[in-house]
Design an enzyme around this catalytic site. Sequence first.
Site, PDB file in Angstrom:
ATOM      1  N   SER A 160      -2.845  -7.986   2.725  1.00  0.00           N
ATOM      2  CA  SER A 160      -3.096  -7.888   4.165  1.00  0.00           C
ATOM      3  C   SER A 160      -3.555  -9.225   4.713  1.00  0.00           C
ATOM      4  O   SER A 160      -3.193  -9.607   5.831  1.00  0.00           O
ATOM      5  CB  SER A 160      -4.150  -6.813   4.449  1.00  0.00           C
ATOM      6  OG  SER A 160      -3.690  -5.563   4.031  1.00  0.00           O
ATOM      7  N   LYS A 180     -17.863  -6.273   7.406  1.00  0.00           N
ATOM      8  CA  LYS A 180     -16.770  -7.198   7.072  1.00  0.00           C
ATOM      9  C   LYS A 180     -15.949  -7.498   8.323  1.00  0.00           C
ATOM     10  O   LYS A 180     -15.675  -6.603   9.111  1.00  0.00           O
ATOM     11  CB  LYS A 180     -15.888  -6.546   5.992  1.00  0.00           C
ATOM     12  CG  LYS A 180     -14.989  -7.537   5.289  1.00  0.00           C
ATOM     13  CD  LYS A 180     -14.228  -6.848   4.165  1.00  0.00           C
ATOM     14  CE  LYS A 180     -12.973  -7.608   3.817  1.00  0.00           C
ATOM     15  NZ  LYS A 180     -12.164  -6.920   2.823  1.00  0.00           N
ATOM     16  N   ARG A 194      -2.251  -5.810  -8.499  1.00  0.00           N
ATOM     17  CA  ARG A 194      -1.300  -6.925  -8.479  1.00  0.00           C
ATOM     18  C   ARG A 194      -1.636  -7.845  -9.636  1.00  0.00           C
ATOM     19  O   ARG A 194      -2.817  -8.019  -9.965  1.00  0.00           O
ATOM     20  CB  ARG A 194      -1.384  -7.675  -7.146  1.00  0.00           C
ATOM     21  CG  ARG A 194      -0.728  -6.938  -6.007  1.00  0.00           C
ATOM     22  CD  ARG A 194      -1.259  -7.366  -4.671  1.00  0.00           C
ATOM     23  NE  ARG A 194      -2.681  -7.060  -4.555  1.00  0.00           N
ATOM     24  CZ  ARG A 194      -3.394  -7.262  -3.475  1.00  0.00           C
ATOM     25  NH1 ARG A 194      -2.850  -7.782  -2.412  1.00  0.00           N
ATOM     26  NH2 ARG A 194      -4.686  -6.954  -3.449  1.00  0.00           N
ATOM     27  N   HIS A 201       0.842  -1.201   0.000  1.00  0.00           N
ATOM     28  CA  HIS A 201       0.000   0.000   0.000  1.00  0.00           C
ATOM     29  C   HIS A 201       0.882   1.258   0.000  1.00  0.00           C
ATOM     30  O   HIS A 201       0.621   2.212  -0.722  1.00  0.00           O
ATOM     31  CB  HIS A 201      -0.873   0.063   1.261  1.00  0.00           C
ATOM     32  CG  HIS A 201      -1.909  -1.008   1.378  1.00  0.00           C
ATOM     33  ND1 HIS A 201      -2.009  -1.828   2.469  1.00  0.00           N
ATOM     34  CD2 HIS A 201      -2.919  -1.391   0.551  1.00  0.00           C
ATOM     35  CE1 HIS A 201      -3.016  -2.660   2.321  1.00  0.00           C
ATOM     36  NE2 HIS A 201      -3.590  -2.431   1.155  1.00  0.00           N
TER      37      HIS A 201
HETATM   38  P1  ADP Z   1      -9.858  -3.419  -0.366  1.00  0.00           P
HETATM   39  O1  ADP Z   1     -10.698  -3.871   0.760  1.00  0.00           O
HETATM   40  O2  ADP Z   1     -10.353  -2.198  -1.086  1.00  0.00           O
HETATM   41  O3  ADP Z   1      -9.375  -4.488  -1.305  1.00  0.00           O
HETATM   42  P2  ADP Z   1      -7.131  -3.259   0.518  1.00  0.00           P
HETATM   43  O4  ADP Z   1      -6.642  -2.547   1.719  1.00  0.00           O
HETATM   44  O5  ADP Z   1      -6.944  -4.723   0.482  1.00  0.00           O
HETATM   45  O6  ADP Z   1      -8.607  -2.830   0.409  1.00  0.00           O
HETATM   46  O7  ADP Z   1      -6.463  -2.634  -0.786  1.00  0.00           O
HETATM   47  C1  ADP Z   1      -6.561  -1.281  -1.135  1.00  0.00           C
HETATM   48  C2  ADP Z   1      -5.915  -1.071  -2.480  1.00  0.00           C
HETATM   49  O8  ADP Z   1      -4.527  -1.372  -2.400  1.00  0.00           O
HETATM   50  C3  ADP Z   1      -6.457  -1.944  -3.611  1.00  0.00           C
HETATM   51  O9  ADP Z   1      -6.428  -1.212  -4.808  1.00  0.00           O
HETATM   52  C4  ADP Z   1      -5.466  -3.089  -3.662  1.00  0.00           C
HETATM   53  O10 ADP Z   1      -5.439  -3.693  -4.931  1.00  0.00           O
HETATM   54  C5  ADP Z   1      -4.183  -2.343  -3.386  1.00  0.00           C
HETATM   55  N1  ADP Z   1      -3.140  -3.213  -2.840  1.00  0.00           N
HETATM   56  C6  ADP Z   1      -3.231  -4.102  -1.836  1.00  0.00           C
HETATM   57  N2  ADP Z   1      -2.061  -4.744  -1.629  1.00  0.00           N
HETATM   58  C7  ADP Z   1      -1.190  -4.241  -2.537  1.00  0.00           C
HETATM   59  C8  ADP Z   1       0.178  -4.515  -2.894  1.00  0.00           C
HETATM   60  N3  ADP Z   1       0.881  -5.458  -2.262  1.00  0.00           N
HETATM   61  N4  ADP Z   1       0.743  -3.795  -3.887  1.00  0.00           N
HETATM   62  C9  ADP Z   1       0.020  -2.857  -4.541  1.00  0.00           C
HETATM   63  N5  ADP Z   1      -1.275  -2.566  -4.299  1.00  0.00           N
HETATM   64  C10 ADP Z   1      -1.877  -3.248  -3.311  1.00  0.00           C
END
Ligand code: ADP
Length: 174
Positions: free
Chosen positions: A131, A44, A93, A20
């Site tokens: 995550s 959630k 990703r 992130h």
């Molecule tokens: P959501 O519940 O919206 O999926 P996340 O916190 O999992 O929330 O992800 C938020 C954003 O960050 C999304 O666009 C996700 O694809 C991106 N993201 C998550 N992990 C990574 C990573 N390792 N590298 C790049 N982008 C990421």
Amino acid sequence: MIIMTIAFYPGSFDPITHGHLDIIKRASSLFDELIIGVYDRPEKQLLFSTPERVEMVKQAVADLPNVRVETYSGLTVDFARQIKAKVLVRGLRMSSDFEREFEMAMMSKKLNPNLELVCLMASLQYQFLSSSLLKEVAKLGGCLEDFVPDHVAQALRNKFSQELTESQRKGVLL
Ligand code: ADP
């Protein structure tokens, strides 16, 4: 007249990872202001509460002057409109995100045609970082330092040692 481009990066951030943060740093250099939206998502099952997730994000981005952290609930596109964001930022990703992001992008465009989606490709070293996987590693006592900032690693360790003590107290066999 100076026109500022505000970008909005929404997510659960449960918890924030280096993946992130990589997207945040790159997006903050592209736009005048980047607002991170921590989604308050009561339906959630998340590990961290909204205030905990917000605090971890704030600490992680403290050195980025044009980045602000907000909490929101409801439709992402509505909040984007409220904060006058022109751009929605997402991280992509290779293996897991494209179809879902594409689907959401089509819907968002219908709901708010003025909002442009900008997807940044995840950097190579974070392609397989999520995550949810990180929480599995933390639960099993793995090393977290390569994946999250130190304060997040500490928060994960605290959370799981707390959970362990609670289950031991309830007499759950692990
Ligand atoms: P959501 O519940 O919206 O999926 P996340 O916190 O999992 O929330 O992800 C938020 C954003 O960050 C999304 O666009 C996700 O694809 C991106 N993201 C998550 N992990 C990574 C990573 N390792 N590298 C790049 N982008 C990421």
